[in-house]
Design a protein around this motif. Structure first.
Motif, PDB file in Angstrom:
ATOM      1  N   HIS A 171      91.808  97.161 139.885  1.00 27.31           N
ATOM      2  CA  HIS A 171      90.685  98.062 140.065  1.00 27.31           C
ATOM      3  C   HIS A 171      90.793  99.230 139.082  1.00 27.31           C
ATOM      4  CE1 HIS A 171      89.660  95.972 143.796  1.00 27.31           C
ATOM      5  NE2 HIS A 171      90.941  96.047 144.140  1.00 27.31           N
ATOM      6  N   GLY A 172      89.660  99.883 138.848  1.00 29.03           N
ATOM      7  CA  GLY A 172      89.646 101.091 138.048  1.00 29.03           C
ATOM      8  C   GLY A 172      89.609 100.825 136.561  1.00 29.03           C
ATOM      9  N   ALA A 173      90.037 101.853 135.806  1.00 26.90           N
ATOM     10  CA  ALA A 173      89.979 101.778 134.347  1.00 26.90           C
ATOM     11  C   ALA A 173      90.916 100.711 133.788  1.00 26.90           C
ATOM     12  CB  ALA A 173      90.332 103.144 133.740  1.00 26.90           C
ATOM     13  N   VAL A 174      92.051 100.469 134.452  1.00 23.30           N
ATOM     14  CA  VAL A 174      92.994  99.455 133.977  1.00 23.30           C
ATOM     15  C   VAL A 174      92.357  98.070 134.022  1.00 23.30           C
ATOM     16  CG1 VAL A 174      95.222  98.377 134.418  1.00 23.30           C
ATOM     17  CG2 VAL A 174      94.981 100.840 134.655  1.00 23.30           C
ATOM     18  N   ALA A 175      91.623  97.789 135.087  1.00 27.29           N
ATOM     19  CA  ALA A 175      90.957  96.485 135.185  1.00 27.29           C
ATOM     20  C   ALA A 175      89.929  96.307 134.083  1.00 27.29           C
ATOM     21  CB  ALA A 175      90.305  96.344 136.555  1.00 27.29           C
ATOM     22  N   ARG A 176      89.207  97.374 133.755  1.00 31.37           N
ATOM     23  CA  ARG A 176      88.205  97.275 132.681  1.00 31.37           C
ATOM     24  C   ARG A 176      88.855  97.023 131.337  1.00 31.37           C
ATOM     25  NH1 ARG A 176      85.970 101.594 135.750  1.00 31.37           N
ATOM     26  NH2 ARG A 176      86.878 103.136 134.320  1.00 31.37           N
ATOM     27  N   VAL A 177      90.013  97.643 131.090  1.00 29.87           N
ATOM     28  CA  VAL A 177      90.714  97.420 129.831  1.00 29.87           C
ATOM     29  C   VAL A 177      91.149  95.967 129.692  1.00 29.87           C
ATOM     30  CG1 VAL A 177      92.768  98.018 128.507  1.00 29.87           C
ATOM     31  CG2 VAL A 177      91.446  99.816 129.593  1.00 29.87           C
ATOM     32  N   PHE A 178      91.717  95.406 130.751  1.00 26.98           N
ATOM     33  CA  PHE A 178      92.163  94.010 130.697  1.00 26.98           C
ATOM     34  C   PHE A 178      90.967  93.054 130.652  1.00 26.98           C
ATOM     35  CE2 PHE A 178      96.234  95.757 131.915  1.00 26.98           C
ATOM     36  CZ  PHE A 178      97.137  94.886 131.329  1.00 26.98           C
ATOM     37  N   ALA A 179      89.869  93.415 131.292  1.00 32.96           N
ATOM     38  CA  ALA A 179      88.675  92.577 131.216  1.00 32.96           C
ATOM     39  C   ALA A 179      88.131  92.539 129.784  1.00 32.96           C
ATOM     40  CB  ALA A 179      87.615  93.088 132.186  1.00 32.96           C
ATOM     41  N   ARG A 180      88.160  93.677 129.104  1.00 31.34           N
ATOM     42  CA  ARG A 180      87.717  93.696 127.700  1.00 31.34           C
ATOM     43  C   ARG A 180      88.652  92.865 126.822  1.00 31.34           C
ATOM     44  NH1 ARG A 180      86.382  99.223 128.819  1.00 31.34           N
ATOM     45  NH2 ARG A 180      88.398  99.908 127.996  1.00 31.34           N
ATOM     46  N   MET A 181      89.964  92.929 127.084  1.00 35.20           N
ATOM     47  CA  MET A 181      90.897  92.113 126.317  1.00 35.20           C
ATOM     48  C   MET A 181      90.645  90.627 126.554  1.00 35.20           C
ATOM     49  SD  MET A 181      95.066  92.060 126.457  1.00 35.20           S
ATOM     50  CE  MET A 181      95.978  90.840 125.496  1.00 35.20           C
ATOM     51  N   SER A 182      90.380  90.250 127.802  1.00 35.38           N
ATOM     52  CA  SER A 182      90.070  88.848 128.092  1.00 35.38           C
ATOM     53  C   SER A 182      88.810  88.399 127.375  1.00 35.38           C
ATOM     54  CB  SER A 182      89.922  88.668 129.605  1.00 35.38           C
ATOM     55  OG  SER A 182      89.522  87.347 129.914  1.00 35.38           O
TER      56      SER A 182
END
Length: 312
Positions: A171-182
């Motif tokens: 959840h949060g900003a960390v999840a968005r960063v990993f989603a962008r990497m994926s």
């Protein structure tokens, strides 16, 4: 001068209100057909101002960019299309209107500078608070990220699958960063490029170590389960240390902020309320004294930051 300030503040206030609302003025009898035209003209004016070099330079600043993106998202929620350049133009017009209005209310040109400086200070403080909150959220989420990656890679998943799993379950900003990497990996970006961008976007301690571990895991095929679990334990300990340090130094940090901000706030209040201070500030001697005091305050801030960096 007072008449000019009144006229300028009234004009800019009306224009800022029109632009902020996207031209959506209250419906009046006989004016319904003019509203779409006013809205389109307001957006066209914002796009024209947004093409200026000054707006482009302001957009390079992180605090202005984040504020413009938030304004664009809020405008989109209300059905108004507003690109980041137009959002910066609206912010500039609103700041000018507020500054001129403050100068008109206090009947002093100096109040324009004080209000403008206050708006800039509030924007910088807001951006710093958001970044600190995101850093703390990322720090709190990193142990879970390490453990999730250890389980995913240890179960035989590829790096792309493991990163997608983290982006979907955290959840949060960390999840968005990993989603962008994926998403980058699925779009054909190389692993090294995606991992480098991950390390830059992830504002958390140990991001470089995580990037290195992911590259090694991708090249060698090793899940690095023990390393990731050990990193999770270290991240938890670091979070506990930072929380304890924050509690023990809260009073000192508050005292430093009060001592540093008090001269600036007092000078701004006197510049707005005291005619004698305004008259003294307009003289070369008064301006020189204020400049020397500001330079000494900046030097003290630099010394304090270096001392704190050396201790922490």
């Amino acid at each position: 001068m007072e008449a000019v300030l009144m006229a300028g503040s009234a004009a800019l206030s009306g224009l800022a209100g029109l632009l902020a609302s996207g031209g959506a003025l209250p419906s009046l009898a006989g004016a319904g057909r003019r509203l779409p035209l006013l809205g389109s003209r307001a957006r066209a004016a914002l796009r024209w101002i947004g093409g200026w070099n000054v707006v482009e330079a302001l957009l390079d600043a992180n605090c202005v960019r984040s504020l413009s993106e938030e304004l664009s998202e809020r405008a989109a929620d209300r059905g108004v299309s507003l690109d980041p350049h137009s959002a910066v133009a609206a912010l500039v017009i609103g700041a000018l209107a507020a500054s001129l209005l403050g100068g008109a209310l206090f009947a002093s040109p100096l109040a324009v500078l004080v209000v403008a400086g206050g708006l800039v200070g509030v924007m910088l403080a807001r951006d710093a608070s958001i970044r600190e909150r995101e850093r703390r959220e990322a720090l709190g989420a990193m142990p879970g990220v390490y453990r999730t990656l250890a389980v995913a890679l240890g179960s035989g998943q590829t790096l792309s699958q493991a990163v997608a799993y983290v982006g979907a379950h955290e959840h949060g900003a960390v999840a968005r960063v990993f989603a962008r990497m994926s998403l980058r990996l699925r779009c054909g970006a190389s692993t090294e490029e995606a991992v480098d961008l991950l390390a830059k976007e992830l504002s958390a301690p140990g991001a470089g170590l995580l990037a290195t571990a992911l590259v090694i895991s991708h090249r060698t095929g090793s899940p690095l389960r023990d390393l990731l679990l050990r990193s999770a334990a270290l991240a938890e300990r670091q979070e506990e240390f930072e929380r304890t340090l924050g509690v023990k130094t809260a009073q000192v940090r508050l005292s430093v902020r009060i001592v540093c901000l008090l001269p600036v706030v007092m000078m701004g209040i006197l510049a707005l309320m005291s005619p004698d201070f305004q008259a003294g500030l307009a003289t070369p001697v008064g301006m020189g004294c204020v400049t020397v005091a500001a330079v000494l305050d900046v030097i003290a801030l630099v010394v304090i930051r270096r001392l704190m960096r050396g201790v922490l």
